[in-house]
Design a protein around this motif. Structure first.
Motif, mmCIF file in Angstrom:
data_model
loop_
_atom_site.group_PDB
_atom_site.id
_atom_site.type_symbol
_atom_site.label_atom_id
_atom_site.label_comp_id
_atom_site.label_asym_id
_atom_site.label_seq_id
_atom_site.Cartn_x
_atom_site.Cartn_y
_atom_site.Cartn_z
ATOM 1 N N TYR A 183 2.854 8.889 2.537
ATOM 2 C CA TYR A 183 1.822 8.856 1.495
ATOM 3 C C TYR A 183 1.891 10.163 0.707
ATOM 4 O O TYR A 183 1.764 11.241 1.279
ATOM 5 C CB TYR A 183 0.439 8.697 2.134
ATOM 6 C CG TYR A 183 -0.692 8.494 1.149
ATOM 7 C CD1 TYR A 183 -1.141 7.219 0.833
ATOM 8 C CD2 TYR A 183 -1.320 9.581 0.548
ATOM 9 C CE1 TYR A 183 -2.179 7.020 -0.054
ATOM 10 C CE2 TYR A 183 -2.346 9.404 -0.356
ATOM 11 C CZ TYR A 183 -2.768 8.118 -0.656
ATOM 12 O OH TYR A 183 -3.802 7.928 -1.554
ATOM 13 N N GLY A 184 2.118 10.072 -0.577
ATOM 14 C CA GLY A 184 2.201 11.262 -1.416
ATOM 15 C C GLY A 184 3.630 11.738 -1.593
ATOM 16 O O GLY A 184 4.531 11.384 -0.828
ATOM 17 N N GLU A 185 3.828 12.547 -2.621
ATOM 18 C CA GLU A 185 5.187 12.978 -2.993
ATOM 19 C C GLU A 185 5.895 13.733 -1.877
ATOM 20 O O GLU A 185 7.080 13.504 -1.616
ATOM 21 C CB GLU A 185 5.111 13.847 -4.254
ATOM 22 C CG GLU A 185 4.667 13.096 -5.505
ATOM 23 C CD GLU A 185 5.727 12.137 -6.008
ATOM 24 O OE1 GLU A 185 6.857 12.124 -5.459
ATOM 25 O OE2 GLU A 185 5.431 11.384 -6.947
ATOM 26 N N ILE A 188 6.937 11.359 0.909
ATOM 27 C CA ILE A 188 7.979 10.443 0.427
ATOM 28 C C ILE A 188 9.329 11.153 0.373
ATOM 29 O O ILE A 188 10.361 10.591 0.757
ATOM 30 C CB ILE A 188 7.599 9.868 -0.951
ATOM 31 C CG1 ILE A 188 6.428 8.897 -0.805
ATOM 32 C CG2 ILE A 188 8.786 9.178 -1.602
ATOM 33 C CD1 ILE A 188 5.901 8.356 -2.126
ATOM 34 N N ASP A 189 9.327 12.397 -0.077
ATOM 35 C CA ASP A 189 10.565 13.174 -0.119
ATOM 36 C C ASP A 189 11.126 13.362 1.289
ATOM 37 O O ASP A 189 12.344 13.227 1.507
ATOM 38 C CB ASP A 189 10.287 14.534 -0.764
ATOM 39 C CG ASP A 189 11.539 15.397 -0.843
ATOM 40 O OD1 ASP A 189 12.500 14.997 -1.524
ATOM 41 O OD2 ASP A 189 11.553 16.471 -0.202
ATOM 42 N N GLU A 211 10.189 1.789 -1.856
ATOM 43 C CA GLU A 211 8.949 2.148 -2.541
ATOM 44 C C GLU A 211 8.458 0.968 -3.380
ATOM 45 O O GLU A 211 7.443 1.077 -4.075
ATOM 46 C CB GLU A 211 9.181 3.367 -3.447
ATOM 47 C CG GLU A 211 9.603 4.626 -2.695
ATOM 48 C CD GLU A 211 9.903 5.783 -3.646
ATOM 49 O OE1 GLU A 211 9.236 5.878 -4.703
ATOM 50 O OE2 GLU A 211 10.814 6.586 -3.339
ATOM 51 N N ASP A 212 9.173 -0.133 -3.275
ATOM 52 C CA ASP A 212 8.833 -1.326 -4.044
ATOM 53 C C ASP A 212 7.659 -2.056 -3.389
ATOM 54 O O ASP A 212 7.731 -2.434 -2.208
ATOM 55 C CB ASP A 212 10.049 -2.254 -4.112
ATOM 56 C CG ASP A 212 9.749 -3.512 -4.902
ATOM 57 O OD1 ASP A 212 9.594 -3.418 -6.137
ATOM 58 O OD2 ASP A 212 9.645 -4.584 -4.262
ATOM 59 N N LYS A 230 -2.163 3.026 -7.894
ATOM 60 C CA LYS A 230 -1.794 4.415 -8.180
ATOM 61 C C LYS A 230 -1.315 5.154 -6.931
ATOM 62 O O LYS A 230 -0.750 6.252 -7.035
ATOM 63 C CB LYS A 230 -2.981 5.148 -8.784
ATOM 64 C CG LYS A 230 -3.434 4.590 -10.141
ATOM 65 C CD LYS A 230 -4.626 5.374 -10.661
ATOM 66 C CE LYS A 230 -5.117 4.815 -11.996
ATOM 67 N NZ LYS A 230 -6.313 5.547 -12.499
ATOM 68 N N ASP A 231 -1.576 4.588 -5.760
ATOM 69 C CA ASP A 231 -1.140 5.244 -4.521
ATOM 70 C C ASP A 231 0.381 5.333 -4.474
ATOM 71 O O ASP A 231 1.082 4.332 -4.681
ATOM 72 C CB ASP A 231 -1.629 4.460 -3.299
ATOM 73 C CG ASP A 231 -3.114 4.635 -3.039
ATOM 74 O OD1 ASP A 231 -3.737 5.478 -3.713
ATOM 75 O OD2 ASP A 231 -3.649 3.914 -2.169
ATOM 76 N N LYS A 232 0.876 6.520 -4.199
ATOM 77 C CA LYS A 232 2.309 6.717 -4.049
ATOM 78 C C LYS A 232 2.647 6.624 -2.562
ATOM 79 O O LYS A 232 2.334 7.532 -1.777
ATOM 80 C CB LYS A 232 2.725 8.059 -4.623
ATOM 81 C CG LYS A 232 2.556 8.137 -6.141
ATOM 82 C CD LYS A 232 3.090 9.445 -6.699
ATOM 83 C CE LYS A 232 2.978 9.469 -8.222
ATOM 84 N NZ LYS A 232 3.532 10.700 -8.813
ATOM 85 N N VAL A 233 3.254 5.498 -2.185
ATOM 86 C CA VAL A 233 3.583 5.261 -0.782
ATOM 87 C C VAL A 233 5.016 4.771 -0.656
ATOM 88 O O VAL A 233 5.615 4.286 -1.616
ATOM 89 C CB VAL A 233 2.619 4.223 -0.160
ATOM 90 C CG1 VAL A 233 1.188 4.738 -0.173
ATOM 91 C CG2 VAL A 233 2.717 2.889 -0.882
ATOM 92 N N ALA A 234 5.555 4.909 0.542
ATOM 93 C CA ALA A 234 6.901 4.425 0.850
ATOM 94 C C ALA A 234 6.947 4.029 2.318
ATOM 95 O O ALA A 234 6.139 4.496 3.134
ATOM 96 C CB ALA A 234 7.941 5.494 0.545
#
Length: 485
Positions: A183-185, A188-189, A211-212, A230-234
């Motif tokens: 969760y979050g950049e 994810i990195d 991340e799709d 808007k949540d950045k998740v992977a």
């Protein structure tokens, strides 16, 4: 008045459900008419008290101590560790006399019990703790080692199945895909780098990264349902993951151990052990029998697979290797969902990444579980505190473990981990609404009425002496062995 039994009519059903004074089961002669009753009133054979009990000395006579029993191996505790070691030894040394002592009424009632652990077949497919960041990359060496060890366990169970010692592996192990959630950049990195390194290794071949949103919905529909766009998740996804009911496994291993001639004794508590000049071990075993209440056993080897309580026994053993060790007990709690409409939407085990500085046991995970054949979801863990070293232990366990030789290492470890003390206090003070908010990070559509809070098992975090830091807090398992084996 005679009573007619049976009948499927209304009157017959009534007679079966309720009886009156004239019913044969309610008629009995008075006990006062029987002059030959035993002292307990259970039988009609009148007799005196057994000599060993000593009614003549008003119960204060001490029964004679039974002779010392000679065995080859004693296993302390009826968990998965003792069951595995016992079975291995019976296969390697079939003529050895091996005894397993369990203080409770069944095997796998403490840490091995399905409710007292996450049931993850730890293969490093999803657990972030095994792949920490290291500079600009991720260290995956520990993950590879863990996976290799896991494959050895599976190979052993497969061998037991072909040997007829495990009947149905599906009774304790189930194919359950493993996922890692970012969760979050920053996370994810980290997850990208982790996937890039692990997926190249044969043990992790087939691990997928995405991340799709559409693809992640296929893997974890419950987690993606209702999530803010808007949540950045992977997620990473590994099809080869497993869920293990270690309680069921332990009982199956125990049956195999007894099938080969091993002896399991329940309601037996090892209270003391010491090494004799001959090199053998003399153990004192407490049992609530009608004799001396205790017995002694002499053994060539002793294996303490008693969870946190092993620390107290090893201290009593007097082996120098245990000097400097102390344990800090932490209990755990899980949120459990048994609503089938919710459970079927989450067919995986998903591990998130702990907050920076948080201890490894704080890693949040949402697990598909099968315990006793029941499908459910568990989320957690949340930390709690009890001074017990076992879930059914004593409130004095922590105090009993204090020794002069472990005070300084324990104090040093505590001072170096004051932030963990703050973390624990926050966990203890967390309200139900705060715990539910953590769940919502994983399950946005969660409803409070679907999740109940249960107490899991006890963990004992090891504090031990260290040549550089005087004392350290260790989060993994520690094997302590006497120098002579």
């Amino acid at each position: 008045m005679s009573v007619v039994e049976g009948g499927s009519d209304v009157a017959g059903a009534t007679r079966r459900l309720s009886t009156g004074a004239a019913d044969p089961v309610n008629e009995r002669p008075s006990m006062r008419l029987n002059k030959g009753l035993s002292s307990t009133g259970m039988t009609g054979k009148k007799g005196g008290a057994a000599k060993s009990g000593g009614a003549s000395c008003f119960g204060f006579c001490k029964p004679p101590q039974p002779p010392i029993e000679e065995v080859d191996v004693v296993l302390v505790g009826g968990g998965v560790m003792s069951a595995t070691v016992g079975l291995l030894l019976k296969q390697l040394e079939p003529t050895w006399k091996i005894v397993m002592y369990e203080r409770l009424g069944a095997m796998a009632e403490e840490s091995s019990n399905g409710w007292n652990n996450a049931g993850t077949g730890h293969s490093a497919l999803c657990e972030p703790n095994y792949t920490p960041s290291k500079g600009d990359t991720v260290d995956v060496s520990k993950a590879i080692t863990v996976n290799e060890n896991w494959q050895l366990s599976r190979q052993y169970w497969a061998y037991l199945r072909t040997a007829g010692l495990l009947k149905d592996p599906q009774s304790f192990i189930d194919n359950t895909p493993h996922c890692t959630f970012a969760y979050g950049e920053d996370q994810i990195d980290w997850l990208k780098k982790r996937h890039g390194l692990l997926s190249k290794h044969p043990l992790f071949e087939g691990m997928k990264y995405s991340e799709d949103v559409a693809e992640m919905k296929k893997w974890c529909p419950l987690m993606m349902e209702g999530r803010d766009a808007k949540d950045k998740v992977a997620l990473t996804f590994s099809e080869e993951g497993t869920d293990v009911d270690f309680g069921a496994l332990t009982k199956d291993l125990g049956k195999a151990f007894m099938k080969l001639g091993g002896n399991l004794l329940l309601f037996h508590t090892v209270t003391a052990l010491r090494k004799e000049s001959s090199g053998k071990w003399l153990l004192t075993v407490q049992k609530n029998d009608l004799g001396a209440k205790t017995c002694q056993v002499r053994s060539k080897f002793v294996f303490c697979g008693a969870g946190g309580w092993a620390l107290l026994l090893l201290q009593k053993s007097g082996i120098p290797e245990i000097r400097g060790f102390m344990g800090f007990p932490i209990s755990g709690e899980f949120l459990v969902c048994q609503n089938p409409d919710v459970v079927h939407k989450h067919p995986t085990k998903v591990y998130g990444k702990a907050a920076i500085g948080a201890p490894p046991m704080s890693v949040p995970h949402l697990d598909k579980r099968i315990i006793g054949g029941k499908h459910m979801l568990l989320f957690g863990p949340f930390a709690g505190f009890s001074p017990r070293y076992l879930k059914t232990g004593s409130l004095l366990d922590l105090l009993k473990s204090v020794r002069l030789h472990n005070l300084i290492p324990a104090a040093a470890a505590g001072l170096q981990n004051l932030d963990l003390t703050v973390y624990l206090v926050k966990q203890l003070l967390a309200t139900d609404s705060a715990k539910f908010a953590e769940l919502k990070n994983f399950v946005p559509t969660a409803q409070p009425q679907d999740w109940l809070l249960v107490t899991a098992g006890q963990r004992v975090q090891i504090m031990k002496k260290d040549p550089e830091k005087i004392g350290i807090l260790q989060f993994g398992t520690e094997v302590v062995a006497a120098a002579d084996g």
